[in-house]
Enzyme design. Structure first.
Site, PDB file in Angstrom:
ATOM      1  N   ALA A   1       0.616  -4.385  -2.394  1.00  0.00           N
ATOM      2  CA  ALA A   1      -0.509  -4.189  -3.307  1.00  0.00           C
ATOM      3  C   ALA A   1      -0.025  -3.553  -4.606  1.00  0.00           C
ATOM      4  O   ALA A   1       1.015  -2.893  -4.642  1.00  0.00           O
ATOM      5  CB  ALA A   1      -1.573  -3.310  -2.655  1.00  0.00           C
ATOM      6  N   CYS A   2      -0.780  -3.776  -5.661  1.00  0.00           N
ATOM      7  CA  CYS A   2      -0.512  -3.136  -6.956  1.00  0.00           C
ATOM      8  C   CYS A   2      -0.444  -1.625  -6.761  1.00  0.00           C
ATOM      9  O   CYS A   2      -1.263  -1.058  -6.045  1.00  0.00           O
ATOM     10  CB  CYS A   2      -1.651  -3.508  -7.893  1.00  0.00           C
ATOM     11  SG  CYS A   2      -1.786  -2.495  -9.377  1.00  0.00           S
ATOM     12  N   PRO A   3       0.544  -0.914  -7.338  1.00  0.00           N
ATOM     13  CA  PRO A   3       1.529  -1.411  -8.314  1.00  0.00           C
ATOM     14  C   PRO A   3       2.916  -1.603  -7.713  1.00  0.00           C
ATOM     15  O   PRO A   3       3.911  -1.578  -8.427  1.00  0.00           O
ATOM     16  CB  PRO A   3       1.554  -0.266  -9.317  1.00  0.00           C
ATOM     17  CG  PRO A   3       1.448   0.954  -8.438  1.00  0.00           C
ATOM     18  CD  PRO A   3       0.519   0.568  -7.314  1.00  0.00           C
TER      19      PRO A   3
END
Length: 207
Positions: free
Chosen positions: A10-12
């Site tokens: 998942a981001c980041p």
């Protein structure tokens, strides 16, 4: 070739993993990055290009993307620097200690939801009336609903953007609510950029 496997991250995380690989690589080899969504492709690409590297992208299949980061052959320009020596930001971020407004909901305060939405609309209009507009307005979680088609404060946000305010909305949040294709103002951002923007702010306002 150095491979960064960021599938399922998942981001980041994809940006952070790629940044670390570029720091260790020091412009010697091509860096291959594997991700599973277009937002990660955009964020990794922008970070790499901020270093002066050339980037190619390939969609191998649904939910599988390959990014190739090619360092400068002659070592000139930003690509000749290490990632440690270059300020890296996945999306535009406020770096001059300006005011940042961080909006985490489509309503303001606790209590009645309808009143909360009315208050948020009034808040954003009031921001447009300030003598000095905020440098950046961040929208995340429920706040992401305020930057899409049909949002009541859309015109106020567009006016501020026209006058130089940077409008950024969390891409993960837009994906979660299924409204990413309806973004009507500003740009899509990620948690890495949100953290940097808040860190670099001179003042943060949270309605």
């Amino acid at each position: 070739m150095i491979t960064v496997n960021a599938m399922g991250d998942a981001c980041p995380i994809p940006v952070i993993k790629t940044k670390k690989a570029l720091e260790e690589n020091k412009g010697q080899d091509t860096v291959e990055v594997l991700v599973d969504n277009e937002t990660a492709v955009k964020n990794v690409t922008k970070m790499a290009e901020s270093l002066g590297a050339s980037v190619t992208q390939e969609k191998k299949s649904e939910g599988e993307y390959r990014i190739l980061i090619h360092p400068s052959k002659d070592g000139s320009g930003k690509a000749g620097q290490s990632a440690e020596e270059t300020e890296i930001c996945c999306e535009e971020c406020a770096t001059d200690k300006g005011t940042v407004v961080a909006v985490s909901s489509d309503r303001m305060g606790d209590g009645d939801d309808e009143l909360g939405r009315i208050l948020m609309k009034s808040f954003l209009f009031a921001v447009t009336q300030l003598d000095k507009l905020p440098e950046t307005i961040l929208f995340y979680n429920g706040g992401a609903k305020l930057t899409v088609e049909g949002a009541e404060s859309l015109e106020d946000l567009k006016k501020m953007e026209e006058q130089g305010t940077v409008i950024m909305t969390c891409g993960t949040c837009l994906d979660f609510y299924g409204i990413k294709d309806k973004l009507a103002v500003g740009t899509v951002t990620n948690m890495y950029s949100i953290v940097e923007t808040l860190q670099n702010a001179g003042k943060v306002i949270r309605p």
